[in-house]
Design an enzyme around this catalytic site. Structure first.
Site, short mmCIF file in Angstrom:
data_model
loop_
_atom_site.label_atom_id
_atom_site.label_comp_id
_atom_site.label_asym_id
_atom_site.label_seq_id
_atom_site.Cartn_x
_atom_site.Cartn_y
_atom_site.Cartn_z
N ARG A 108 0.84 -1.19 0.00
CA ARG A 108 0.00 0.00 0.00
C ARG A 108 0.88 1.24 0.00
O ARG A 108 2.03 1.20 0.37
CB ARG A 108 -0.90 0.04 1.23
CG ARG A 108 -2.08 -0.95 1.17
CD ARG A 108 -2.91 -0.88 2.43
NE ARG A 108 -2.08 -1.07 3.61
CZ ARG A 108 -1.65 -0.10 4.39
NH1 ARG A 108 -1.97 1.17 4.14
NH2 ARG A 108 -0.87 -0.36 5.42
N LYS A 133 -8.29 -2.67 1.71
CA LYS A 133 -8.15 -1.71 2.79
C LYS A 133 -8.97 -0.44 2.53
O LYS A 133 -9.27 0.30 3.46
CB LYS A 133 -6.67 -1.38 3.03
CG LYS A 133 -5.90 -2.52 3.75
CD LYS A 133 -6.47 -2.82 5.11
CE LYS A 133 -5.55 -3.49 6.13
NZ LYS A 133 -5.17 -4.88 5.94
N HIS A 146 -8.78 -3.95 13.52
CA HIS A 146 -7.76 -4.56 12.66
C HIS A 146 -7.24 -5.77 13.41
O HIS A 146 -6.23 -5.70 14.10
CB HIS A 146 -6.65 -3.56 12.36
CG HIS A 146 -5.65 -4.04 11.37
ND1 HIS A 146 -4.30 -3.77 11.45
CD2 HIS A 146 -5.80 -4.79 10.25
CE1 HIS A 146 -3.67 -4.34 10.43
NE2 HIS A 146 -4.56 -4.96 9.69
N SER A 169 1.10 -5.09 10.69
CA SER A 169 1.50 -6.00 9.62
C SER A 169 2.70 -6.85 10.02
O SER A 169 3.69 -6.34 10.57
CB SER A 169 1.85 -5.18 8.38
OG SER A 169 2.07 -6.04 7.30
N LYS A 187 -1.18 -12.00 12.81
CA LYS A 187 -2.63 -12.15 12.83
C LYS A 187 -3.09 -13.33 11.99
O LYS A 187 -3.85 -14.18 12.45
CB LYS A 187 -3.32 -10.88 12.29
CG LYS A 187 -3.20 -9.67 13.18
CD LYS A 187 -3.98 -8.48 12.63
CE LYS A 187 -3.52 -8.03 11.27
NZ LYS A 187 -2.12 -7.60 11.20
N THR A 188 -2.61 -13.39 10.74
CA THR A 188 -3.06 -14.45 9.85
C THR A 188 -2.48 -15.80 10.29
O THR A 188 -3.20 -16.80 10.40
CB THR A 188 -2.65 -14.13 8.39
OG1 THR A 188 -3.26 -12.89 8.02
CG2 THR A 188 -3.10 -15.22 7.43
N ASP A 215 -8.22 -10.64 9.37
CA ASP A 215 -7.74 -9.26 9.31
C ASP A 215 -8.70 -8.14 9.76
O ASP A 215 -8.23 -7.15 10.30
CB ASP A 215 -7.27 -8.96 7.88
CG ASP A 215 -6.32 -7.78 7.79
OD1 ASP A 215 -5.34 -7.75 8.56
OD2 ASP A 215 -6.56 -6.88 6.98
N ARG A 267 2.55 -12.23 -1.22
CA ARG A 267 1.23 -12.51 -0.63
C ARG A 267 0.49 -13.57 -1.39
O ARG A 267 0.77 -13.83 -2.56
CB ARG A 267 0.36 -11.24 -0.68
CG ARG A 267 0.83 -10.10 0.17
CD ARG A 267 0.20 -10.17 1.54
NE ARG A 267 0.69 -9.11 2.40
CZ ARG A 267 0.21 -8.89 3.63
NH1 ARG A 267 -0.77 -9.62 4.13
NH2 ARG A 267 0.72 -7.93 4.37
P1 ATP Z 1 -0.90 -8.25 7.77
O1 ATP Z 1 -1.68 -7.26 8.59
O2 ATP Z 1 0.09 -7.55 6.89
O3 ATP Z 1 -1.75 -9.22 7.06
P2 ATP Z 1 -0.30 -10.28 9.82
O4 ATP Z 1 -0.37 -9.73 11.20
O5 ATP Z 1 -1.44 -11.08 9.35
O6 ATP Z 1 0.06 -9.07 8.81
P3 ATP Z 1 1.21 -12.63 9.24
O7 ATP Z 1 0.82 -12.73 7.81
O8 ATP Z 1 0.57 -13.57 10.20
O9 ATP Z 1 1.04 -11.13 9.75
O10 ATP Z 1 2.78 -12.71 9.30
C1 ATP Z 1 3.57 -13.19 10.35
C2 ATP Z 1 4.87 -13.67 9.73
O11 ATP Z 1 5.85 -13.92 10.72
C3 ATP Z 1 4.67 -14.97 8.99
O12 ATP Z 1 5.48 -14.94 7.86
C4 ATP Z 1 5.14 -16.01 10.01
O13 ATP Z 1 5.61 -17.17 9.40
C5 ATP Z 1 6.28 -15.26 10.67
N1 ATP Z 1 6.60 -15.67 12.05
C6 ATP Z 1 7.82 -16.06 12.47
N2 ATP Z 1 7.82 -16.33 13.78
C7 ATP Z 1 6.57 -16.09 14.23
C8 ATP Z 1 5.96 -16.18 15.51
N3 ATP Z 1 6.63 -16.55 16.58
N4 ATP Z 1 4.65 -15.88 15.61
C9 ATP Z 1 3.96 -15.46 14.52
N5 ATP Z 1 4.49 -15.36 13.28
C10 ATP Z 1 5.79 -15.67 13.14
MN MN Z 2 -2.75 -10.86 7.72
#
Ligand code: ATP
Ligand code: MN
Length: 538
Positions: free
Chosen positions: A60, A201, A221, A239, A243-244, A258, A323
């Site tokens: 973004r 978004k 969020h 980010s 979360k995911t 999300d 992604r």
């Molecule tokens: P966005 O808002 O951009 O979608 P998000 O909060 O959903 O971000 P994730 O897509 O879950 O973020 O990304 C977390 C990243 O960190 C993943 O690539 C995951 O494999 C990595 N990771 C490494 N160690 C950890 C951990 N201990 N806990 C969570 N994620 C981890």
């Molecule tokens: Mn996510």
């Protein structure tokens, strides 16, 4: 090509000012997949997923996101470097140019909606220049039934023209790309960027205004899932904090990854119909559900493929922000419809690259409010050589770029809901352990999962205070033990093996917290201020 024969009904785009377009209405994802490949805009990866490049933008562009300042938004929006105002007349002339650009072209149109709870349903028409962007809308928004489509009346319109370039000096934009929300006309106008995240978004930002202002609902969020006993958990975080990753749990039904709303009727509902997962370094071993969701119907963005079209998940030569989008039904264990009851546990996820926050701690209501307003995570120096210093990053409500109202508006609603529901709030550091970025390592995913499972299974002895230790700097309650996690990992100081370096770094972080919080002090009660760190460097 006989694609047209599948078109379900005929529509006109005259009302939008788009004339003489070759309209591809409501195509199936399979058709959009094929069209994208036929046009040379994507290829099929070995897993069957479509792989595309989003072009110049692979993320973004927050500095190019505007809100039209008009009678609806003027007094309500928190005008700031995040919510940049745009003049209504400028919007109208730019809009006219975009629809003229789309006229006489092939355009892809999709009727869909946001908000899984029927009471909050927002019907959307998405008009795209590209087939794959329209397929993204299929994946990410909710999909109406045939019957719903028959009588579909759209309320908001997303117009998405990645190939249209604005002229800043004439159009009033900052540069050639833009994402503009117009609440009077109910339009999200996106141009000059193919990054699909702008589409999702854009609607999220619209709902973050509509729901609290008109529907007494808190937009968040966060991701959400529900256990076998019907217990909902939600995970806030900026980010990359997890979360995911962490909401996708084989033992719990996924509500969404999300964007959610928490209603006055004590329910939590997903805004979306799909997930948008990061795939950097993705492995089947660590994240099997997400890995297996990358099949026909999914869209990979900005990944590199090998000669056999296998995805090279560790290749970041296009971007670190690789992604995949997929509809929720690509995940086996999902909650249908995507609605849960009041959460029993809230997790604030932070990727602390200083490595000083405990991997898990319990927050008091004051601390929860303080950390929500602060919205801390850290940015690590990407691939720049020699740069090893992490940067603290604060984003109010764990999502400031998408929040049109003043952060305290959302914080007050959340505080009230936390009090009313008696929810437990936890701070989880998914970032560094054993030292800061460059010295320590990222917290093992299996440990983070074990900590979250321990909370959800009630294994942390919530009311046995001797099982916790109050952190001398941050004031949060650290569990002394946690099933599945080596005890030494629970104390960040212990993982450093250098107390002095640990405290120096911890104070660096608390000072950054204090600096950031200054702008909220006039709005924060004594109660909330007490939730901040306990010690600072002088
Ligand atoms: P966005 O808002 O951009 O979608 P998000 O909060 O959903 O971000 P994730 O897509 O879950 O973020 O990304 C977390 C990243 O960190 C993943 O690539 C995951 O494999 C990595 N990771 C490494 N160690 C950890 C951990 N201990 N806990 C969570 N994620 C981890
Ligand atoms: Mn996510």
């Amino acid at each position: 090509m006989t694609k047209e024969s599948h078109t379900k009904k005929t529509i006109s785009l005259d009302e939008y000012g788009i004339s003489n377009a070759q309209i591809r209405y409501q195509l199936d994802p399979e058709q959009l997949h094929d069209i994208t490949i036929e046009k040379g805009q994507g290829v099929e990866a070995s897993s069957g997923a479509l792989a595309v490049n989003t072009g110049e933008f692979t993320g973004r562009s927050p500095l190019d996101r505007f809100i039209v300042k008009d009678a609806i938004t003027e007094d309500k929006v928190w005008w700031s470097h995040i919510n940049l105002p745009f003049e209504p007349s400028k919007f109208d002339s730019l809009y006219n140019k975009v629809v003229a650009y789309l006229s006489n072209k092939e355009v892809f149109v999709r009727d869909c909606y946001a908000c899984a709870d029927p009471h909050y349903k927002l019907n959307i028409r998405v008009i795209n220049e590209y087939a794959w962007s329209n397929m993204f809308a299929y994946n990410m928004f909710l999909r109406p039934t045939e019957l719903e489509l028959k009588n579909f009346k759209s309320e908001w319109t997303v117009i998405n023209a990645p190939g249209f370039m604005a002229k800043p000096e004439i159009d009033g934009t900052r540069q050639h790309n833009f994402a503009i929300l117009n609440f009077t006309k109910k339009i999200a106008l996106i141009g000059g960027t193919g990054y699909t995240g702008e589409i999702k978004k854009g609607i999220f930002s619209a709902l973050n205004f509509i729901l609290p202002v008109y529907k007494n609902t808190l937009p968040m969020h966060c991701s959400a899932n529900v256990g076998k006993a019907g217990d909902t958990a939600i995970f806030f975080g900026l980010s990359g904090t997890g979360k995911t990753t962490l909401s996708t749990d084989p033992n719990r039904s996924l509500i969404g990854d999300d964007e959610h709303g928490w209603t006055a009727e004590n329910t939590v509902f997903n805004f979306e119909g799909g997930c948008y997962a990061k795939v950097i370094n993705l492995s089947r071993e660590n994240e099997p559900e997400i890995y297996d969701a990358i099949k026909k119907g999914a869209i990979l963005e900005n990944v590199k493929l090998d000669a056999q079209n296998n995805v090279l998940f560790d290749d970041t030569s296009i971007t670190q922000n690789t992604r995949v989008s997929y509809p929720l039904y690509h995940i086996e264990n999902i909650q249908t419809p995507s609605i849960g009851k009041n959460p029993k546990n809230i997790f604030f996820l932070t990727a602390d690259a200083f490595g000083v926050l405990p991997p898990i701690s319990k927050l008091t209501p004051s601390q929860a409010a303080y950390h929500f307003i602060s919205g801390y995570t850290a940015k690590v120096a990407g691939t720049e050589a020699g740069v090893l210093e992490p940067q603290p990053s604060f984003s109010a409500c764990f999502g400031a770029p998408f929040m049109p109202l003043h952060p305290t508006k959302y914080a007050e609603m959340l505080s009230q809901k936390m009090t009313d529901s008696g929810v437990n709030v936890w701070l989880i550091n998914t970032g560094w352990t054993g030292g800061p970025y460059g010295v320590g390592t990222r917290m093992k995913l299996k440990y983070t999962r074990a900590m979250i499972n321990a909370v959800l299974n009630g294994d942390l002895g919530l009311y046995e205070y001797d099982k916790y230790h109050i952190h001398s700097v941050f004031g949060v309650a650290q569990p002394r033990e946690c099933p599945g996690v080596p005890t030494s990992v629970l104390s960040p100081r212990a993982t450093w093996n250098d107390d002095q370096a640990y405290y120096t770094t911890a104070f660096k972080l608390t000072n950054a917290f204090r600096e950031n919080f200054k702008k909220f002090e006039p709005y924060a009660s004594e109660e909330i201020r007490r939730g901040g760190p306990q010690r600072y460097a002088f």
